[in-house]
Design a protein around this motif. Structure first.
Motif, PDB file in Angstrom:
ATOM      1  N   ASP A  79      37.411  49.029  36.880  1.00 59.51           N
ATOM      2  CA  ASP A  79      38.557  48.983  35.970  1.00 59.51           C
ATOM      3  C   ASP A  79      38.601  50.222  35.078  1.00 59.51           C
ATOM      4  OD1 ASP A  79      40.568  48.165  34.048  1.00 59.51           O
ATOM      5  OD2 ASP A  79      40.191  46.119  34.708  1.00 59.51           O
ATOM      6  N   GLY A 129      41.621  39.667  35.249  1.00 57.44           N
ATOM      7  CA  GLY A 129      41.534  40.876  34.434  1.00 57.44           C
ATOM      8  C   GLY A 129      41.943  40.686  32.989  1.00 57.44           C
ATOM      9  N   THR A 181      35.396  41.758  41.648  1.00 57.22           N
ATOM     10  CA  THR A 181      35.888  42.449  42.826  1.00 57.22           C
ATOM     11  C   THR A 181      35.808  43.945  42.580  1.00 57.22           C
ATOM     12  OG1 THR A 181      37.744  42.665  44.380  1.00 57.22           O
ATOM     13  CG2 THR A 181      38.300  42.356  42.061  1.00 57.22           C
ATOM     14  N   PHE A 220      43.484  44.071  44.236  1.00 62.46           N
ATOM     15  CA  PHE A 220      42.724  43.192  45.114  1.00 62.46           C
ATOM     16  C   PHE A 220      43.506  43.008  46.403  1.00 62.46           C
ATOM     17  CE2 PHE A 220      45.124  40.698  42.009  1.00 62.46           C
ATOM     18  CZ  PHE A 220      45.967  39.967  42.825  1.00 62.46           C
ATOM     19  N   PHE A 249      37.172  43.320  37.213  1.00 65.33           N
ATOM     20  CA  PHE A 249      37.382  44.423  38.145  1.00 65.33           C
ATOM     21  C   PHE A 249      36.334  45.495  37.872  1.00 65.33           C
ATOM     22  CE2 PHE A 249      41.299  42.090  38.041  1.00 65.33           C
ATOM     23  CZ  PHE A 249      41.703  42.089  39.369  1.00 65.33           C
ATOM     24  N   HIS A 280      41.970  48.055  37.944  1.00 69.46           N
ATOM     25  CA  HIS A 280      42.640  46.959  37.250  1.00 69.46           C
ATOM     26  C   HIS A 280      43.721  46.298  38.113  1.00 69.46           C
ATOM     27  CE1 HIS A 280      43.484  44.635  33.717  1.00 69.46           C
ATOM     28  NE2 HIS A 280      44.743  45.016  33.677  1.00 69.46           N
TER      29      HIS A 280
END
Length: 313
Positions: free
Chosen positions: A240, A147, A292, A299, A237, A296
């Motif tokens: 995000d 990120g 993914t 995971f 992300f 932010h």
């Protein structure tokens, strides 16, 4: 070394609700570390408002990696003398000074002399890239950006929450003059603030990002050092809500002169002129783009083990 920065600073406490980490998993007790093994050391650098040792963020990541790779040496960087300073410095300490401090620390660590992998979270990712470009000894082998904002940001939509007085102050400072000497030197986020509507001013006055991205002159040493990486892994992300624009996590950004349309790394002047050596690295298979479907830094442990652990073994 203190192990808990959760209550060390009011700023850190504000950040924690969004600054996460792995899925709700109860981590087992740490495995015994083997004294002699063939693992590659790992250096971690946290993001804005976090610290080296928070058991809900970097502390949990460190423990998880130690469980998955028994015997690995993991250094989670502390920027300052304690966790309170570490957290505050993520907002207010000159980034170039931070990078210089880290370079000295890594060079003096005998466990890293044979080389190491590096993993940066959010702003810690572009800071570690600066380490790779400026300080090739000890050698960084793989750089994993989780990120990270490699072309900077043009907005702070959640920094880290709407109720944070720290973020309100940062927004006001950036809006009033991100490229003034005072703000550039004393506000970390200003040092990777990238205004596409004032591109010339950004290139002239950005003390950190414009330098490491070779946007004034091409430093051949920076370029050579970055190309020494085996892999440069960038995680984006897809949901995000913190990084604006999110394309920065894959080294893309807004097209110059406006603030709506974005371009990929491969479409950028930086890539076409190969000012950092990224085009050459891409052709050599050294750039890895992962995504993914989360907000932010969100995971699962399963995703982390499947997608990132292979670059740490």
């Amino acid at each position: 070394m203190p192990e808990d920065c959760k209550n060390g600073s009011s700023m850190a406490a504000v950040v924690l609700p969004w600054f996460f980490l792995v899925s709700p998993v109860v981590l087992a007790a740490s495995m015994t570390v083997n004294e002699a093994n063939g693992t590659v050391p790992l250096v971690l650098w946290h993001g804005m408002g976090d610290c080296c040792c928070n058991p809900l963020s970097l502390g949990a990541i460190k423990k998880m990696i130690e469980q998955e790779i028994p015997g690995i040496y993991v250094l989670s960087l502390m920027i300052g003398k304690n966790v309170v300073e570490d957290t505050e410095n993520s907002f207010f300490m000159d980034v170039n000074q931070q990078v210089s401090m880290v370079c000295s620390q890594l060079a003096q660590d005998p466990k890293l002399k044979g080389g190491y992998n590096a993993m940066g979270f959010s702003q810690g990712a572009q800071f570690l890239r600066a380490v790779a470009q400026r300080c090739p000894s000890p050698p960084m082998k793989n750089l994993i950006s989780v990120g990270g904002q490699h072309q900077g940001v043009y907005g702070l939509p959640r920094c880290p929450g709407e109720s944070s007085h720290v973020c309100d102050m940062i927004r006001k400072a950036l809006n009033s003059g991100a490229y003034s000497d005072l703000i550039q030197k004393h506000l970390v986020q200003a040092q990777y603030w990238h205004d596409p509507l004032n591109d010339d001013l950004y290139k002239q006055r950005s003390l950190f990002l414009a330098d490491i991205n070779q946007e004034r002159v091409v430093n051949e040493t920076y370029k050579k050092n970055l190309q020494m990486l085996n892999k440069f892994v960038m995680v984006k992300f897809l949901q995000d809500s913190v990084v604006d624009p999110v394309d920065s996590e894959w080294f893309g950004f807004l097209k110059t002169g406006q603030a709506k349309e974005t371009e990929t790394l491969q479409e950028s002047v930086l890539y076409k002129e190969d000012r950092l050596g990224l085009a050459a690295m891409d052709k050599a298979g050294k750039l890895v783009f992962l995504a993914t479907d989360g907000d932010h830094l969100q995971f699962t442990r399963e995703w982390f083990n499947t997608n990132l652990l292979p670059y740490l073994r």
